[in-house]
Design an enzyme around this catalytic site. Structure first.
Site, short mmCIF file in Angstrom:
data_model
loop_
_atom_site.label_atom_id
_atom_site.label_comp_id
_atom_site.label_asym_id
_atom_site.label_seq_id
_atom_site.Cartn_x
_atom_site.Cartn_y
_atom_site.Cartn_z
CB SER A 82 26.94 43.66 -24.80
OG SER A 82 25.71 43.80 -24.19
CG ASP A 246 20.95 37.45 -26.15
OD1 ASP A 246 20.70 37.46 -27.56
OD2 ASP A 246 22.30 37.56 -26.04
CG HIS A 249 23.09 40.45 -28.14
ND1 HIS A 249 23.15 40.01 -26.90
CD2 HIS A 249 24.19 41.71 -27.23
CE1 HIS A 249 23.45 40.77 -25.45
NE2 HIS A 249 24.28 41.37 -25.67
#
Length: 773
Positions: A82, A246, A249
């Site tokens: 991600s 979070d 990221h």
């Protein structure tokens, strides 16, 4: 320019949190290896909240059109988790803000492989086959999923090492034909991590990064790995991960910075942007540059031979001692220095100076950094030099309006302000930009005032005067055009003052030649001169509003060679149009002032106000109000284009207000700052030299002679810069006396030689252009 503070991220080891930048901070000649890409990928610091400064080089901010032009027909592949996906989206945004993955023949892929395993290996293996089209750029990286799924176990790390060992040869094979980047894992902000990610610690991430670096760098036995480590994102994350939503990221601004770094790594060597020195090879040396190097080398050798011969002759003729009286017999007379010696000495010094210019801004020997504007970086130096200038007050030799000491002072403080404006990057702040535009206009105002006054009073329209002025204005720029391989229009201010000097000369020299002696207070001749100035104003207005006519005139050969920049004369038209009326205003002011002076209307005695007390006080009040009104208007500017449209008509208001404030009070007219006047005498050399030995990358960046210490670097580079400018001013004056003699027959011969030189230069330039194409 400052050392950043790198905060301690919770859970990370303090030693590992230090950026790679510190390990290189004292490498003065870091760019000698021409591998500034390594520094771009691995080191740097923040100049502000969102401005990233790579170590040793400058980063270009790519526009959409530039990015598409660079990546046309290219295939860029991102493979990973991600975090890589977010980098992919940020990269796409540079090319297309609408997040379309394919556009303008640019193919962008993201392949979801969150773990380094057999699936990722198979994907990479397909690209290594000869029959498959390989991506031009591959950006890969993964680790956090492995930590998360296996709960941070040591067995997972061992498996990661085995898997990355198996794909390392494949990546190395791909790296022979494609650009392959392995993105090291960014640190996390452990306090913000959700419960199912708590096992992802900075200690674990460091272990995985060490494994990746160790294995990928050792994938080739006898040479350096072709797979590039993309570790700079770690440094960016250390500064910005606390802003993460979070804890895993990066915030959007940090991802955009990382994507822009990736764009610079690939595109700088293709598009070669001036302000993107990272990853750019040294420009090839042209034929003209080689010939210039030979000429200066021969000059240095010639002067050394001349010096040795002259020294030996001096020793032989040394006064001998009379044995009876014990006194020296002075049997030789000091002979004046010959023109040949001055010529050789001047070119010898100039050759050494030009070598320094080339090393600073063409040889990739010294570091270059981007500018970063803050209000303090501009206003604090301004206040400092203004206070310093006040302490060096002296009495003027004469108390006339705009006397020589006063104009030198005016040029001096304006030049210092402009230099601070350039090095601080203050052009991004519109109010400062508008005031600096007035200072540039004031220089041109002085051009109109000074040359008109000379021709009006002296009536000297001879060729010697014209050649002297043209030589002093253009000598340094012509040399720099040759040595630095830059067009004449690049140093825009010199073409500007040169053209305006010729306009003034032609206007006054054309029939009927009207000068002060001829007019002698006669209103008829004054009206004739005003008529001439009126026609000049009409001509200026015609060119200003007829861009096509202007471009046709200056696109004619050989004028096009002087005034074209990037294949057209638009830049020249823009620069000329921006201050189109101010030279005319300078000429008109000189005419009115000299007419009033001739009629003895002005009181220019020491300590006397220029007019009667009432008129002087009224004009001072009007001047102060006008000065402040313009400043308020300039400070309220919201749109640069709209303000630039008004600037040519209104800049004269603040210029005239300053002149009246400076000259109406007798005590103000009787003193000047010798500190500013000294800089004023070399203002032209300062303006030109800053391009290459104070600033860098053709004024887009800052030259770094001493890395790691911004204050010391500024002090050292400024000292060298000012000394060089002063020396060049002396060299120019010496050469002007030799190359431009007063005897007309000798001067015509020199002009023929100069014309032959420029013809040869044009021929060589044409040959170079053809070879480039």
């Amino acid at each position: 320019m400052f050392f950043p503070y790198f905060p301690q991220i919770p859970g990370s080891q303090s030693k590992r949190a230090l950026p790679v930048y510190t390990s290189h901070s004292y490498l003065i000649f870091s760019a000698c290896s021409n591998d500034s890409c390594e520094y771009l990928l691995s080191s740097g610091r923040f100049l502000g909240e969102k401005v990233w400064q790579p170590h040793s080089c400058m980063m270009h901010k790519y526009k959409i059109s530039e990015a598409k032009n660079c990546l046309v027909d290219k295939h860029i592949a991102f493979i990973g988790d991600s975090r890589i996906r977010q980098l992919f989206y940020s990269f796409v945004k540079i090319i297309n803000p609408q997040f379309k993955e394919e556009g303008n023949k640019v193919k962008l892929d993201f392949l979801w492989h969150p773990e380094v395993n057999g699936s990722m290996k198979q994907c990479i293996k397909v690209w290594t086959e000869d029959s498959i089209a390989k991506p031009h750029v591959i950006v890969a990286g993964a680790a956090t999923w492995s930590i998360k799924i296996h709960n941070g176990s040591s067995e997972a790390l061992s498996q990661y090492k085995m898997n990355i060992t198996s794909i390392a040869p494949l990546l190395e094979k791909l790296a022979k034909t494609s650009d392959v980047y392995w993105v090291l894992q960014d640190p996390v902000y452990e306090d913000l991590l959700s419960e199912n990610r708590k096992m992802i610690t900075n200690e674990k991430i460091d272990a995985y990064n060490e494994a990746a670096v160790s294995i990928l760098n050792s994938s080739t036995r006898n040479s350096k790995s072709n797979v590039k480590m993309f570790s700079v994102s770690k440094l960016i994350a250390q500064e910005t991960i606390m802003e993460s939503l979070d804890g895993l990221h990066l915030p959007e601004s940090s991802r955009e910075t990382t994507a822009m770094i990736l764009m610079n790594v690939y595109c700088n060597k293709i598009l070669k942007p001036v302000d993107g020195s990272c990853c750019q090879p040294r420009p090839p040396v042209t034929l003209i540059q080689k010939l210039a190097a030979c000429f200066f080398t021969l000059s240095i050798i010639g002067y050394l031979i001349f010096y040795i011969i002259h020294r030996n002759a001096h020793r032989k003729n040394k006064p001998c001692t009379d044995l009876e009286s014990g006194e020296e017999k002075k049997n030789i007379i000091n002979t004046p220095v010959s023109s040949l010696e001055i010529l050789l000495q001047s070119f010898c010094k100039l050759g050494l100076i030009m070598a320094y210019f080339y090393m600073c801004d063409r040889a990739n020997l010294f570091m270059k950094e981007n500018k970063f504007y803050t209000h303090s970086s501009f206003f604090i130096p301004i206040i400092y030099i203004l206070v310093l200038g006040v302490f060096y007050n002296e009495n003027t030799k004469e108390t006339k309006v705009l006397n020589r000491e006063q104009t030198d002072e005016w040029k001096g403080w304006m030049q210092l302000v402009i230099l601070i404006y350039h090095i601080s990057g203050a052009s991004t702040f519109l109010p400062v930009y508008m005031h600096i535009r007035v200072l540039v206009a004031a220089y041109l105002f002085q051009t109109g005032y000074g040359h008109f006054s000379y021709f009006w009073i002296k009536g000297d329209f001879g060729i010697h005067r014209v050649c002297q002025v043209l030589f002093r204005l253009n000598f340094l720029v012509v040399v720099l055009c040759i040595v630095m391989d830059r067009p004449y229009q690049f140093y825009y201010f010199v073409p500007l003052v040169t053209v305006w000097f010729m306009v003034i000369y032609v206007t006054l020299a054309l029939w009927p030649q009207i000068i002060q002696k001829k007019a002698n207070g006669n209103c008829f001749w004054h009206f004739g001169l005003l008529l001439k100035l009126g026609f000049l104003l009409l001509f200026i207005c015609f060119l200003a509003y007829s861009q096509g006519a202007f471009e046709k005139i200056f696109s004619l050969w050989p004028l096009s060679k002087c005034f074209e920049l990037k294949g057209n004369v638009y830049e020249w038209w823009f620069r000329w149009r921006l201050d189109r009326y101010v030279v005319f205003h300078g000429m008109l002011f000189a005419f009115i002032y000299l007419a009033l002076q001739k009629r003895q209307i002005l009181s220019e005695g020491k300590g006397e106000p220029l007019f009667s007390n009432k008129i002087s006080n009224f004009l001072l009040f009007i001047s102060v109000v006008s000065f402040l009104t313009y400043s308020i208007w300039a400070s309220s500017c919201k749109n640069k284009a709209e303000c630039n449209e008004l600037h040519p008509s209104v800049s004269v208001v603040q210029i005239l207000a300053f002149i009246l404030i400076r000259n109406i009070p007798g005590y103000a007219r009787s003193v000047y700052s010798s500190f500013f006047a000294w800089f004023g005498k070399i203002s032209l050399e300062l303006f030109i030299c800053q391009y290459h030995i104070w600033l860098a990358a053709d004024t887009r960046g800052i030259l770094v002679l001493i890395p790691g210490n911004p204050m010391l670097n500024i002090i050292v580079s400024t000292f060298i810069f000012v000394c060089v400018a002063h020396e060049i001013s002396q060299i120019t004056n010496d050469l002007a006396q030799i190359i431009i003699p007063k005897d007309n027959s000798s001067l015509l011969k020199r002009l023929a030689c100069i014309a032959a030189f420029f013809c040869g230069l044009l021929i060589l330039s044409s040959i170079q252009d053809k070879s480039k194409h």
